[in-house]
Design a protein around this motif. Sequence first.
Motif, PDB file in Angstrom:
ATOM      1  N   TYR A 126      17.943  14.133 -90.360  1.00  0.00           N
ATOM      2  CA  TYR A 126      18.726  15.137 -89.643  1.00  0.00           C
ATOM      3  C   TYR A 126      17.864  16.469 -89.191  1.00  0.00           C
ATOM      4  CZ  TYR A 126      22.718  17.395 -87.472  1.00  0.00           C
ATOM      5  OH  TYR A 126      23.496  18.040 -86.518  1.00  0.00           O
ATOM      6  N   TYR A 127      17.547  16.825 -90.588  1.00  0.00           N
ATOM      7  CA  TYR A 127      16.717  18.018 -90.361  1.00  0.00           C
ATOM      8  C   TYR A 127      15.501  18.103 -89.517  1.00  0.00           C
ATOM      9  CZ  TYR A 127      14.747  22.720 -91.943  1.00  0.00           C
ATOM     10  OH  TYR A 127      14.204  24.070 -91.760  1.00  0.00           O
ATOM     11  N   SER A 128      14.948  17.034 -89.847  1.00  0.00           N
ATOM     12  CA  SER A 128      13.494  16.852 -88.755  1.00  0.00           C
ATOM     13  C   SER A 128      13.777  17.090 -87.272  1.00  0.00           C
ATOM     14  CB  SER A 128      12.816  15.554 -89.324  1.00  0.00           C
ATOM     15  OG  SER A 128      12.462  15.520 -90.698  1.00  0.00           O
ATOM     16  N   ALA A 129      14.991  16.096 -87.243  1.00  0.00           N
ATOM     17  CA  ALA A 129      15.396  16.141 -85.598  1.00  0.00           C
ATOM     18  C   ALA A 129      15.831  17.565 -85.199  1.00  0.00           C
ATOM     19  CB  ALA A 129      16.530  15.235 -85.381  1.00  0.00           C
ATOM     20  N   TYR A 130      16.641  18.195 -86.006  1.00  0.00           N
ATOM     21  CA  TYR A 130      17.476  19.331 -85.239  1.00  0.00           C
ATOM     22  C   TYR A 130      16.995  20.803 -85.922  1.00  0.00           C
ATOM     23  CZ  TYR A 130      20.449  15.666 -83.554  1.00  0.00           C
ATOM     24  OH  TYR A 130      20.505  14.614 -83.074  1.00  0.00           O
ATOM     25  N   MET A 131      16.237  20.710 -87.072  1.00  0.00           N
ATOM     26  CA  MET A 131      15.786  21.957 -87.972  1.00  0.00           C
ATOM     27  C   MET A 131      16.891  22.622 -88.305  1.00  0.00           C
ATOM     28  SD  MET A 131      12.535  21.979 -87.638  1.00  0.00           S
ATOM     29  CE  MET A 131      11.424  21.084 -87.006  1.00  0.00           C
ATOM     30  N   ASN A 132      18.092  21.958 -88.748  1.00  0.00           N
ATOM     31  CA  ASN A 132      19.098  22.474 -89.367  1.00  0.00           C
ATOM     32  C   ASN A 132      19.936  21.258 -89.868  1.00  0.00           C
ATOM     33  OD1 ASN A 132      21.032  21.304 -87.291  1.00  0.00           O
ATOM     34  ND2 ASN A 132      20.295  23.245 -85.857  1.00  0.00           N
ATOM     35  N   TYR A 133      21.195  21.869 -90.413  1.00  0.00           N
ATOM     36  CA  TYR A 133      22.032  20.835 -91.212  1.00  0.00           C
ATOM     37  C   TYR A 133      23.340  20.829 -90.267  1.00  0.00           C
ATOM     38  CZ  TYR A 133      18.570  20.470 -94.643  1.00  0.00           C
ATOM     39  OH  TYR A 133      17.359  20.112 -95.632  1.00  0.00           O
ATOM     40  N   GLY A 134      23.415  21.024 -88.958  1.00  0.00           N
ATOM     41  CA  GLY A 134      24.374  20.768 -88.166  1.00  0.00           C
ATOM     42  C   GLY A 134      25.494  22.073 -88.206  1.00  0.00           C
ATOM     43  N   LYS A 135      26.471  21.792 -88.665  1.00  0.00           N
ATOM     44  CA  LYS A 135      27.712  22.748 -88.770  1.00  0.00           C
ATOM     45  C   LYS A 135      27.433  23.428 -90.112  1.00  0.00           C
ATOM     46  CE  LYS A 135      31.970  22.125 -89.710  1.00  0.00           C
ATOM     47  NZ  LYS A 135      33.353  21.666 -89.056  1.00  0.00           N
ATOM     48  N   TYR A 136      26.638  22.847 -91.032  1.00  0.00           N
ATOM     49  CA  TYR A 136      26.651  23.602 -92.377  1.00  0.00           C
ATOM     50  C   TYR A 136      25.245  24.472 -92.550  1.00  0.00           C
ATOM     51  CZ  TYR A 136      30.090  20.081 -93.111  1.00  0.00           C
ATOM     52  OH  TYR A 136      31.218  19.507 -92.996  1.00  0.00           O
ATOM     53  N   LYS A 137      25.496  25.476 -93.155  1.00  0.00           N
ATOM     54  CA  LYS A 137      24.416  26.474 -93.620  1.00  0.00           C
ATOM     55  C   LYS A 137      23.467  25.967 -94.584  1.00  0.00           C
ATOM     56  CE  LYS A 137      23.244  31.080 -95.244  1.00  0.00           C
ATOM     57  NZ  LYS A 137      24.196  32.382 -95.630  1.00  0.00           N
ATOM     58  N   SER A 138      23.963  25.106 -95.590  1.00  0.00           N
ATOM     59  CA  SER A 138      22.975  24.487 -96.382  1.00  0.00           C
ATOM     60  C   SER A 138      23.721  23.070 -96.991  1.00  0.00           C
ATOM     61  CB  SER A 138      22.685  25.594 -97.781  1.00  0.00           C
ATOM     62  OG  SER A 138      23.828  25.991 -98.459  1.00  0.00           O
ATOM     63  N   VAL A 139      22.728  22.458 -97.956  1.00  0.00           N
ATOM     64  CA  VAL A 139      23.427  21.122 -98.348  1.00  0.00           C
ATOM     65  C   VAL A 139      22.663  21.192 -99.751  1.00  0.00           C
ATOM     66  CG1 VAL A 139      23.549  18.621 -98.327  1.00  0.00           C
ATOM     67  CG2 VAL A 139      23.606  20.208 -96.252  1.00  0.00           C
ATOM     68  N   HIS A 140      23.220  20.820-100.870  1.00  0.00           N
ATOM     69  CA  HIS A 140      22.862  20.595-101.939  1.00  0.00           C
ATOM     70  C   HIS A 140      23.244  19.196-102.780  1.00  0.00           C
ATOM     71  CE1 HIS A 140      21.336  21.606-106.113  1.00  0.00           C
ATOM     72  NE2 HIS A 140      22.395  21.222-106.358  1.00  0.00           N
ATOM     73  N   ILE A 141      22.433  18.416-103.045  1.00  0.00           N
ATOM     74  CA  ILE A 141      22.632  17.098-103.796  1.00  0.00           C
ATOM     75  C   ILE A 141      22.921  17.301-105.346  1.00  0.00           C
ATOM     76  CG2 ILE A 141      22.017  14.724-104.117  1.00  0.00           C
ATOM     77  CD1 ILE A 141      20.539  14.931-101.572  1.00  0.00           C
ATOM     78  N   ALA A 142      24.014  16.788-105.893  1.00  0.00           N
ATOM     79  CA  ALA A 142      24.016  16.952-107.287  1.00  0.00           C
ATOM     80  C   ALA A 142      23.072  16.179-108.137  1.00  0.00           C
ATOM     81  CB  ALA A 142      25.521  16.574-107.656  1.00  0.00           C
ATOM     82  N   GLU A 143      22.641  16.880-109.205  1.00  0.00           N
ATOM     83  CA  GLU A 143      21.556  16.145-109.866  1.00  0.00           C
ATOM     84  C   GLU A 143      21.908  14.911-110.573  1.00  0.00           C
ATOM     85  OE1 GLU A 143      19.670  19.004-112.353  1.00  0.00           O
ATOM     86  OE2 GLU A 143      19.036  20.124-110.942  1.00  0.00           O
ATOM     87  N   ARG A 144      23.200  14.770-110.583  1.00  0.00           N
ATOM     88  CA  ARG A 144      23.706  13.586-111.645  1.00  0.00           C
ATOM     89  C   ARG A 144      25.076  13.380-111.318  1.00  0.00           C
ATOM     90  NH1 ARG A 144      22.893  18.101-114.880  1.00  0.00           N
ATOM     91  NH2 ARG A 144      20.928  17.215-115.337  1.00  0.00           N
ATOM     92  N   GLN A 145      25.725  12.470-111.964  1.00  0.00           N
ATOM     93  CA  GLN A 145      27.302  12.189-111.915  1.00  0.00           C
ATOM     94  C   GLN A 145      28.009  13.372-112.112  1.00  0.00           C
ATOM     95  OE1 GLN A 145      27.901   8.810-114.578  1.00  0.00           O
ATOM     96  NE2 GLN A 145      27.054   7.349-113.146  1.00  0.00           N
ATOM     97  N   ILE A 146      28.986  13.550-111.334  1.00  0.00           N
ATOM     98  CA  ILE A 146      29.865  14.473-111.456  1.00  0.00           C
ATOM     99  C   ILE A 146      31.339  13.828-111.761  1.00  0.00           C
ATOM    100  CG2 ILE A 146      28.636  16.142-110.241  1.00  0.00           C
ATOM    101  CD1 ILE A 146      30.702  15.869-108.007  1.00  0.00           C
TER     102      ILE A 146
END
Length: 325
Positions: A185-205
């Motif tokens: 998505y970022y490659s296509a639009y140079m952003n994350y849509g309606k979100y300023k940032s996205v963070h993937i959790a490192e492990r199970q939560i």
Amino acid sequence: MQELIVHKVNIAHLRLVELTKLANQAKPFYDWIERKSKQVTRSTGSLNDILMTCSAEELTRIIQDCYNPKPSEEKPLLFDGLGRTYDHAKACFYFFAWMIRDAPQQRLAPLISQMRKADNIDALTAQVDTLVKLIMEYRSIVKSFEWTAVKEILIDRLEGSRRSLRGHFAETGIRVGLATALQSYYSAYMNYGKYKSVHIAERQIKVGRHTVDVSATMIDKTTGKPVPLFIPVKTRETQGGGHSHLFSRDIITAVNDIKEIHPNAHIAVVIIAENWSPEEISVILDKIDFVFHFNMNPNVFVTLDEESQRNFNRYIEKVLSNDDQ
């Protein structure tokens, strides 16, 4: 996953498939550094051209600008060998270091710590000065910072980071798939849509009394509030069949409980099991955004195949572009 049979023996190198997919997700980060480099040098050349010819002063400004982008700038992500997100400063350090020197954490970081003590300088100054010196000294030996060369280095570095991390579970393949979808998505639009940032959790939560295997937190551009994405990964080595009803009931209970805690959450479920009842999948789908079912024993699951990745990409695109699916 597809087998590669030679004389009745499967020689498939599925780990390479997954690591290559992860390395490909570093391309938006590479492109972002290239744009930064062009802005600093006012050059129209490629990142390779710039890094091979720029002055030490220009290179210092390039790396500093990468470390300290504008607050409003939407930065690309960089991932470790298990598909987990590096924080931005570490991502910058690792990416530049990977291009010019091996083992930045194990071998280079201790040397930087010595510099800080010897000259009483901050971490950023020590890292930037080190990266500049290394690139200026060894660029004539490296000879290329083209993406094709950097990608090969990344595959090797990612494999090393995977070996140094504990465990390798089915959710790793899903986390890699999520990283791939976000970067697509970022490659296509140079952003994350309606979100300023996205963070993937490192492990199970833990969410309430339930464990969620893969998750991400997205920050809404308008409200500044976090919007969670939860992806429980359910695996069963048995044939499913009649047991799938019990497992489906457990999934639905967990989803309902999670929605009570996070009513704005996006939830998708990944099921890796043979012969899971289609009717049960329909029941689960009625409660959540999406169900991905891999009709296989989880012991042979490594990563998403191309069709599954495309479906995952489409799902993530909907999440990023429209909160009301």
